[in-house]
Design a protein around this motif. Structure first.
Motif, PDB file in Angstrom:
ATOM      1  N   SER A   6      38.981  34.444  47.580  1.00  0.00           N
ATOM      2  CA  SER A   6      39.362  35.377  46.513  1.00  0.00           C
ATOM      3  C   SER A   6      39.042  34.772  45.143  1.00  0.00           C
ATOM      4  O   SER A   6      38.601  35.473  44.224  1.00  0.00           O
ATOM      5  CB  SER A   6      40.832  35.762  46.616  1.00  0.00           C
ATOM      6  OG  SER A   6      41.646  34.613  46.535  1.00  0.00           O
ATOM      7  N   GLY A   7      39.247  33.474  44.984  1.00  0.00           N
ATOM      8  CA  GLY A   7      38.892  32.817  43.720  1.00  0.00           C
ATOM      9  C   GLY A   7      37.399  32.860  43.467  1.00  0.00           C
ATOM     10  O   GLY A   7      36.943  33.085  42.339  1.00  0.00           O
ATOM     11  N   ALA A   8      36.598  32.672  44.504  1.00  0.00           N
ATOM     12  CA  ALA A   8      35.140  32.745  44.357  1.00  0.00           C
ATOM     13  C   ALA A   8      34.704  34.157  43.992  1.00  0.00           C
ATOM     14  O   ALA A   8      33.804  34.352  43.163  1.00  0.00           O
ATOM     15  CB  ALA A   8      34.465  32.285  45.652  1.00  0.00           C
ATOM     16  N   LEU A   9      35.333  35.151  44.603  1.00  0.00           N
ATOM     17  CA  LEU A   9      35.007  36.551  44.274  1.00  0.00           C
ATOM     18  C   LEU A   9      35.343  36.857  42.815  1.00  0.00           C
ATOM     19  O   LEU A   9      34.574  37.535  42.121  1.00  0.00           O
ATOM     20  CB  LEU A   9      35.747  37.500  45.208  1.00  0.00           C
ATOM     21  CG  LEU A   9      35.217  37.593  46.631  1.00  0.00           C
ATOM     22  CD1 LEU A   9      36.126  38.482  47.480  1.00  0.00           C
ATOM     23  CD2 LEU A   9      33.804  38.137  46.623  1.00  0.00           C
ATOM     24  N   VAL A  10      36.478  36.380  42.365  1.00  0.00           N
ATOM     25  CA  VAL A  10      36.857  36.595  40.964  1.00  0.00           C
ATOM     26  C   VAL A  10      35.872  35.898  40.044  1.00  0.00           C
ATOM     27  O   VAL A  10      35.441  36.453  39.028  1.00  0.00           O
ATOM     28  CB  VAL A  10      38.304  36.104  40.706  1.00  0.00           C
ATOM     29  CG1 VAL A  10      38.610  36.051  39.223  1.00  0.00           C
ATOM     30  CG2 VAL A  10      39.294  36.993  41.428  1.00  0.00           C
ATOM     31  N   LEU A  11      35.466  34.697  40.394  1.00  0.00           N
ATOM     32  CA  LEU A  11      34.511  33.954  39.581  1.00  0.00           C
ATOM     33  C   LEU A  11      33.154  34.663  39.532  1.00  0.00           C
ATOM     34  O   LEU A  11      32.547  34.797  38.465  1.00  0.00           O
ATOM     35  CB  LEU A  11      34.350  32.529  40.124  1.00  0.00           C
ATOM     36  CG  LEU A  11      33.468  31.593  39.303  1.00  0.00           C
ATOM     37  CD1 LEU A  11      34.064  31.411  37.912  1.00  0.00           C
ATOM     38  CD2 LEU A  11      33.317  30.269  40.005  1.00  0.00           C
ATOM     39  N   VAL A  12      32.698  35.161  40.677  1.00  0.00           N
ATOM     40  CA  VAL A  12      31.433  35.914  40.713  1.00  0.00           C
ATOM     41  C   VAL A  12      31.553  37.189  39.885  1.00  0.00           C
ATOM     42  O   VAL A  12      30.637  37.545  39.139  1.00  0.00           O
ATOM     43  CB  VAL A  12      31.038  36.224  42.175  1.00  0.00           C
ATOM     44  CG1 VAL A  12      29.897  37.226  42.229  1.00  0.00           C
ATOM     45  CG2 VAL A  12      30.658  34.945  42.907  1.00  0.00           C
ATOM     46  N   ALA A  13      32.666  37.872  39.991  1.00  0.00           N
ATOM     47  CA  ALA A  13      32.871  39.093  39.202  1.00  0.00           C
ATOM     48  C   ALA A  13      32.864  38.776  37.711  1.00  0.00           C
ATOM     49  O   ALA A  13      32.287  39.526  36.910  1.00  0.00           O
ATOM     50  CB  ALA A  13      34.179  39.759  39.600  1.00  0.00           C
ATOM     51  N   LEU A  14      33.473  37.674  37.301  1.00  0.00           N
ATOM     52  CA  LEU A  14      33.474  37.290  35.887  1.00  0.00           C
ATOM     53  C   LEU A  14      32.070  36.949  35.404  1.00  0.00           C
ATOM     54  O   LEU A  14      31.676  37.318  34.293  1.00  0.00           O
ATOM     55  CB  LEU A  14      34.424  36.115  35.654  1.00  0.00           C
ATOM     56  CG  LEU A  14      35.908  36.440  35.669  1.00  0.00           C
ATOM     57  CD1 LEU A  14      36.737  35.160  35.558  1.00  0.00           C
ATOM     58  CD2 LEU A  14      36.246  37.388  34.535  1.00  0.00           C
ATOM     59  N   VAL A  15      31.305  36.264  36.244  1.00  0.00           N
ATOM     60  CA  VAL A  15      29.925  35.938  35.872  1.00  0.00           C
ATOM     61  C   VAL A  15      29.112  37.216  35.709  1.00  0.00           C
ATOM     62  O   VAL A  15      28.359  37.374  34.743  1.00  0.00           O
ATOM     63  CB  VAL A  15      29.291  34.990  36.917  1.00  0.00           C
ATOM     64  CG1 VAL A  15      27.792  34.866  36.699  1.00  0.00           C
ATOM     65  CG2 VAL A  15      29.960  33.623  36.865  1.00  0.00           C
ATOM     66  N   ILE A  16      29.262  38.146  36.632  1.00  0.00           N
ATOM     67  CA  ILE A  16      28.548  39.426  36.533  1.00  0.00           C
ATOM     68  C   ILE A  16      28.985  40.176  35.281  1.00  0.00           C
ATOM     69  O   ILE A  16      28.158  40.744  34.559  1.00  0.00           O
ATOM     70  CB  ILE A  16      28.776  40.270  37.807  1.00  0.00           C
ATOM     71  CG1 ILE A  16      28.069  39.614  38.985  1.00  0.00           C
ATOM     72  CG2 ILE A  16      28.290  41.695  37.611  1.00  0.00           C
ATOM     73  CD1 ILE A  16      28.370  40.257  40.326  1.00  0.00           C
ATOM     74  N   LEU A  17      30.279  40.158  35.003  1.00  0.00           N
ATOM     75  CA  LEU A  17      30.781  40.826  33.805  1.00  0.00           C
ATOM     76  C   LEU A  17      30.181  40.219  32.543  1.00  0.00           C
ATOM     77  O   LEU A  17      29.779  40.947  31.625  1.00  0.00           O
ATOM     78  CB  LEU A  17      32.312  40.748  33.768  1.00  0.00           C
ATOM     79  CG  LEU A  17      32.993  41.390  32.569  1.00  0.00           C
ATOM     80  CD1 LEU A  17      32.746  42.897  32.568  1.00  0.00           C
ATOM     81  CD2 LEU A  17      34.472  41.085  32.579  1.00  0.00           C
TER      82      LEU A  17
END
Length: 83
Positions: A6-17
């Motif tokens: 879940s932390g990796a998904l949040v990090l990927v989402a932040l990078v995409i954002l």
């Protein structure tokens, strides 16, 4: 383990954002540049046209009495022709 995923998904989402936000900001910067160029051209065009419009207005005001006299003459001629 679930926290890592879940932390990796949040990090990927932040990078995409961040990538999308930077892309939008660059397009907005280009739009701002184009808008400023158009605004400058409009101001320049307005400054060029205003003296010509003032001269045209003055010509119309000078011709108005002549046009009114001609209209009165035509009305008088029509009145004579109709009687």
């Amino acid at each position: 383990m679930l926290w890592w995923i879940s932390g990796a998904l949040v990090l990927v989402a932040l990078v995409i954002l961040v990538v999308v936000a930077l892309s939008v900001m660059s397009r907005l910067r280009a739009f701002d540049h184009a808008a400023r160029a158009v605004q400058a051209r409009l101001v320049d065009g307005q400054q060029r046209v205003e003296p010509r419009l003032a001269a045209l207005q003055q010509n119309v005001e000078q011709m108005l009495p002549q046009l009114e006299a001609m209209a009165a003459q035509q009305a008088a001629q029509r009145a004579v022709e109709n009687s």
